[in-house]
Design an enzyme around this catalytic site. Structure first.
Site, PDB file in Angstrom:
ATOM      1  N   LEU A   1       0.833  -1.209   0.000  1.00 19.11           N
ATOM      2  CA  LEU A   1       0.000   0.000   0.000  1.00 19.11           C
ATOM      3  C   LEU A   1       0.866   1.258   0.000  1.00 19.11           C
ATOM      4  O   LEU A   1       0.558   2.238  -0.690  1.00 19.11           O
ATOM      5  CB  LEU A   1      -0.932  -0.017   1.219  1.00 19.11           C
ATOM      6  CG  LEU A   1      -2.039  -1.082   1.156  1.00 19.11           C
ATOM      7  CD1 LEU A   1      -2.607  -1.354   2.544  1.00 19.11           C
ATOM      8  CD2 LEU A   1      -3.139  -0.655   0.201  1.00 19.11           C
TER       9      LEU A   1
ATOM     10  N   ARG B   1      -3.738  -3.604  12.939  1.00 25.35           N
ATOM     11  CA  ARG B   1      -3.804  -4.222  14.272  1.00 25.35           C
ATOM     12  C   ARG B   1      -3.922  -5.741  14.114  1.00 25.35           C
ATOM     13  O   ARG B   1      -4.391  -6.246  13.110  1.00 25.35           O
ATOM     14  CB  ARG B   1      -4.995  -3.677  15.067  1.00 25.35           C
ATOM     15  CG  ARG B   1      -6.384  -4.015  14.492  1.00 25.35           C
ATOM     16  CD  ARG B   1      -7.061  -5.121  15.299  1.00 25.35           C
ATOM     17  NE  ARG B   1      -8.371  -5.502  14.813  1.00 25.35           N
ATOM     18  CZ  ARG B   1      -8.590  -6.421  13.894  1.00 25.35           C
ATOM     19  NH1 ARG B   1      -7.577  -7.018  13.288  1.00 25.35           N
ATOM     20  NH2 ARG B   1      -9.818  -6.759  13.542  1.00 25.35           N
TER      21      ARG B   1
ATOM     22  N   LYS C   1     -24.367  -0.424   5.495  1.00 24.63           N
ATOM     23  CA  LYS C   1     -25.138  -1.188   6.487  1.00 24.63           C
ATOM     24  C   LYS C   1     -26.319  -0.319   6.952  1.00 24.63           C
ATOM     25  O   LYS C   1     -26.243   0.912   6.867  1.00 24.63           O
ATOM     26  CB  LYS C   1     -24.243  -1.546   7.666  1.00 24.63           C
ATOM     27  CG  LYS C   1     -23.181  -2.572   7.279  1.00 24.63           C
ATOM     28  CD  LYS C   1     -22.615  -3.275   8.497  1.00 24.63           C
ATOM     29  CE  LYS C   1     -21.810  -4.477   8.061  1.00 24.63           C
ATOM     30  NZ  LYS C   1     -21.329  -5.284   9.183  1.00 24.63           N
TER      31      LYS C   1
ATOM     32  N   GLU D   1      -7.455  -8.794   6.413  1.00 28.19           N
ATOM     33  CA  GLU D   1      -8.639  -7.985   6.071  1.00 28.19           C
ATOM     34  C   GLU D   1      -8.179  -6.546   5.862  1.00 28.19           C
ATOM     35  O   GLU D   1      -7.505  -5.970   6.719  1.00 28.19           O
ATOM     36  CB  GLU D   1      -9.688  -8.024   7.175  1.00 28.19           C
ATOM     37  CG  GLU D   1     -10.954  -7.274   6.744  1.00 28.19           C
ATOM     38  CD  GLU D   1     -11.934  -6.988   7.877  1.00 28.19           C
ATOM     39  OE1 GLU D   1     -13.087  -7.425   7.783  1.00 28.19           O
ATOM     40  OE2 GLU D   1     -11.542  -6.303   8.850  1.00 28.19           O
TER      41      GLU D   1
HETATM   42  P1  0O2 Z   1     -12.985  -5.018  15.283  1.00 30.93           P
HETATM   43  O1  0O2 Z   1     -12.903  -4.371  16.623  1.00 30.93           O
HETATM   44  O2  0O2 Z   1     -12.813  -4.010  14.176  1.00 30.93           O
HETATM   45  O3  0O2 Z   1     -12.094  -6.186  15.121  1.00 30.93           O
HETATM   46  P2  0O2 Z   1     -16.706 -11.645   9.812  1.00 30.93           P
HETATM   47  O4  0O2 Z   1     -15.708 -10.710  10.459  1.00 30.93           O
HETATM   48  O5  0O2 Z   1     -16.425 -11.846   8.340  1.00 30.93           O
HETATM   49  O6  0O2 Z   1     -16.915 -12.891  10.551  1.00 30.93           O
HETATM   50  P3  0O2 Z   1     -18.842 -10.009   9.038  1.00 30.93           P
HETATM   51  O7  0O2 Z   1     -20.052  -9.534   9.770  1.00 30.93           O
HETATM   52  O8  0O2 Z   1     -19.093 -10.641   7.716  1.00 30.93           O
HETATM   53  O9  0O2 Z   1     -18.069 -10.960   9.992  1.00 30.93           O
HETATM   54  O10 0O2 Z   1     -17.791  -8.878   8.835  1.00 30.93           O
HETATM   55  P4  0O2 Z   1     -18.016  -7.426   8.282  1.00 30.93           P
HETATM   56  O11 0O2 Z   1     -19.283  -6.860   8.787  1.00 30.93           O
HETATM   57  O12 0O2 Z   1     -17.805  -7.420   6.804  1.00 30.93           O
HETATM   58  O13 0O2 Z   1     -16.795  -6.687   8.949  1.00 30.93           O
HETATM   59  C1  0O2 Z   1     -16.539  -6.769  10.293  1.00 30.93           C
HETATM   60  C2  0O2 Z   1     -15.651  -5.609  10.683  1.00 30.93           C
HETATM   61  O14 0O2 Z   1     -16.036  -4.428   9.975  1.00 30.93           O
HETATM   62  C3  0O2 Z   1     -15.821  -5.269  12.141  1.00 30.93           C
HETATM   63  O15 0O2 Z   1     -14.889  -6.010  12.857  1.00 30.93           O
HETATM   64  C4  0O2 Z   1     -15.544  -3.774  12.187  1.00 30.93           C
HETATM   65  O16 0O2 Z   1     -14.160  -3.513  12.150  1.00 30.93           O
HETATM   66  C5  0O2 Z   1     -16.143  -3.321  10.865  1.00 30.93           C
HETATM   67  N1  0O2 Z   1     -17.571  -3.025  10.985  1.00 30.93           N
HETATM   68  C6  0O2 Z   1     -18.588  -3.706  10.439  1.00 30.93           C
HETATM   69  N2  0O2 Z   1     -19.763  -3.142  10.734  1.00 30.93           N
HETATM   70  C7  0O2 Z   1     -19.486  -2.063  11.484  1.00 30.93           C
HETATM   71  C8  0O2 Z   1     -20.298  -1.046  12.090  1.00 30.93           C
HETATM   72  O17 0O2 Z   1     -21.516  -1.029  12.010  1.00 30.93           O
HETATM   73  N3  0O2 Z   1     -19.638  -0.070  12.793  1.00 30.93           N
HETATM   74  C9  0O2 Z   1     -18.276  -0.051  12.908  1.00 30.93           C
HETATM   75  N4  0O2 Z   1     -17.725   0.939  13.601  1.00 30.93           N
HETATM   76  N5  0O2 Z   1     -17.500  -1.003  12.362  1.00 30.93           N
HETATM   77  C10 0O2 Z   1     -18.091  -1.987  11.655  1.00 30.93           C
HETATM   78  P5  0O2 Z   1     -15.201  -6.508  14.328  1.00 30.93           P
HETATM   79  O18 0O2 Z   1     -14.630  -7.868  14.491  1.00 30.93           O
HETATM   80  O19 0O2 Z   1     -16.666  -6.380  14.627  1.00 30.93           O
HETATM   81  O20 0O2 Z   1     -14.475  -5.503  15.242  1.00 30.93           O
END
Ligand code: 0O2
Length: 238
Positions: A50, A72, A141, A168
Site C-alpha cells: 500500500l 492491528r 449497512k 482484512e
Molecule cells: P474489530 O474491533 O474491528 O475487530 P466476519 O468478520 O467476516 O466474521 P462479518 O459480519 O461478515 O463478519 O464482517 P463485516 O461486517 O464485513 O466486517 C466486520 C468488521 O467491519 C468489524 O470487525 C468492524 O471492524 C467493521 N464493521 C462492520 N460493521 C461495522 C459497524 O456497524 N460499525 C463499525 N464501527 N464497524 C463496523 P469486528 O470484528 O466487529 O471488530
C-alpha cells in the site's frame, strides 16, 4: 447488522478487558504466538504494498490517495469471543481455519474514487488473492456504516517455509473513519440513556457524511479534471 455483542457476552468481554494476561489460548501459547507473528508479517507485506502504491500515485498524479494506514492484530480475547460467537471451538487451529480478520489493515483515503483505485491496484498484484470483497459504500449497512472491505491472501516467506496468510483490508474516507470510530466507541457503551435516538442521530450523520464525500469528490474532479482519475474498473467489477 448491529455488531453490538449480545448481552450474555458482555461479562466475558469485561473479563477479557480486565484480565488481558489471561490469554484464552494459554494452553497452546507457543503455537498461538507463532501464528500471531505470521499474521503480523502478513500485515507488513500488505502495508508495504500500500505504501508503494501511495508513493507511485504521488509521482503519477501529484497527490497521495492514502492519508494514513493503521493496522492491528486482533487481541486474544476478541479472537476467542469471535470464535465463540460462531460456535467454533476456541483453539489455535480454529483461528487460521475460520477467521478472516485476525490481521487487519485500515486504509484511510482522501476521496471516494481513491478507495477503488487503491483497491483495484492492490488486488490485481500477482501475489495477492482476493478471497472476498464487501462494498459497504455502495451498499451501506442499515446503521450507516460505510467502508470497502477486502479479504486477501498473501504468501509470506518465513525462514524455512512459505505460508499464505489472510488479511482484512478496510478502505474508507476520512469522514467514514470519523463516523466508524464514534460508532465503535458507542458499541461498548451499554448505559446509553436513549439508544434509539443515538442510533437515529448516528444514521443521520452517516448520511450527511456520505453526501459530503460526494461533494468533496466533485470539488476534486473540478480541480484535477476527470481525465486524471485513476481507473474505476475495480468498482465496476464488484
Ligand atoms: P474489530 O474491533 O474491528 O475487530 P466476519 O468478520 O467476516 O466474521 P462479518 O459480519 O461478515 O463478519 O464482517 P463485516 O461486517 O464485513 O466486517 C466486520 C468488521 O467491519 C468489524 O470487525 C468492524 O471492524 C467493521 N464493521 C462492520 N460493521 C461495522 C459497524 O456497524 N460499525 C463499525 N464501527 N464497524 C463496523 P469486528 O470484528 O466487529 O471488530
Amino acid at each position: 447488522m448491529d455488531k453490538r455483542p449480545e448481552k450474555k457476552e458482555i461479562s466475558d468481554y469485561v473479563d477479557a478487558l480486565l484480565y488481558p494476561e489471561q490469554n484464552p489460548f494459554q494452553t497452546d501459547i507457543a503455537k498461538f504466538e507463532e501464528l500471531m507473528m505470521m499474521y503480523s508479517c502478513a500485515i507488513k507485506e500488505v502495508q508495504t504494498k500500500l505504501e508503494v502504491l501511495n508513493t507511485d500515485f504521488s509521482v503519477r498524479y501529484k497527490r497521495n490517495p492514502i492519508e494514513f494506514i493503521t493496522s492491528r492484530i486482533k487481541r486474544p480475547a476478541s479472537i476467542a469471543l469471535k470464535l465463540k460467537s460462531k460456535n467454533i471451538p476456541i483453539s489455535v487451529k480454529s483461528i487460521k481455519d475460520n477467521l478472516n480478520d485476525v490481521a487487519g489493515i485500515r486504509v484511510i483515503c482522501s476521496f471516494l474514487d481513491d478507495i477503488y483505485a487503491v483497491a483495484e491496484r492492490l488486488v490485481r498484484q500477482d501475489d495477492i488473492t482476493l478471497i472476498d470483497a464487501k462494498d459497504y459504500i455502495r451498499h451501506p449497512k442499515p446503521n450507516g456504516y460505510r467502508s470497502l472491505h477486502l479479504i486477501v491472501d498473501i504468501p509470506v516467506f518465513f525462514a524455512d517455509h512459505t505460508r499464505d496468510m489472510r488479511v482484512e483490508v478496510q478502505i474508507r474516507t476520512i469522514a467514514m473513519d470519523f463516523w466508524a470510530s464514534l460508532d465503535h466507541q458507542l458499541k461498548y457503551k451499554h448505559d446509553i440513556k436513549e439508544p434509539e435516538e443515538v442510533t437515529k442521530a448516528l444514521k443521520k450523520c452517516a448520511d450527511t457524511i456520505a453526501q459530503t464525500d460526494l461533494d468533496m469528490q466533485s470539488i476534486k474532479n473540478s480541480i484535477y479534471g476527470e481525465e486524471k482519475q485513476p481507473s474505476k474498473k475495480f468498482e465496476d467489477n464488484l
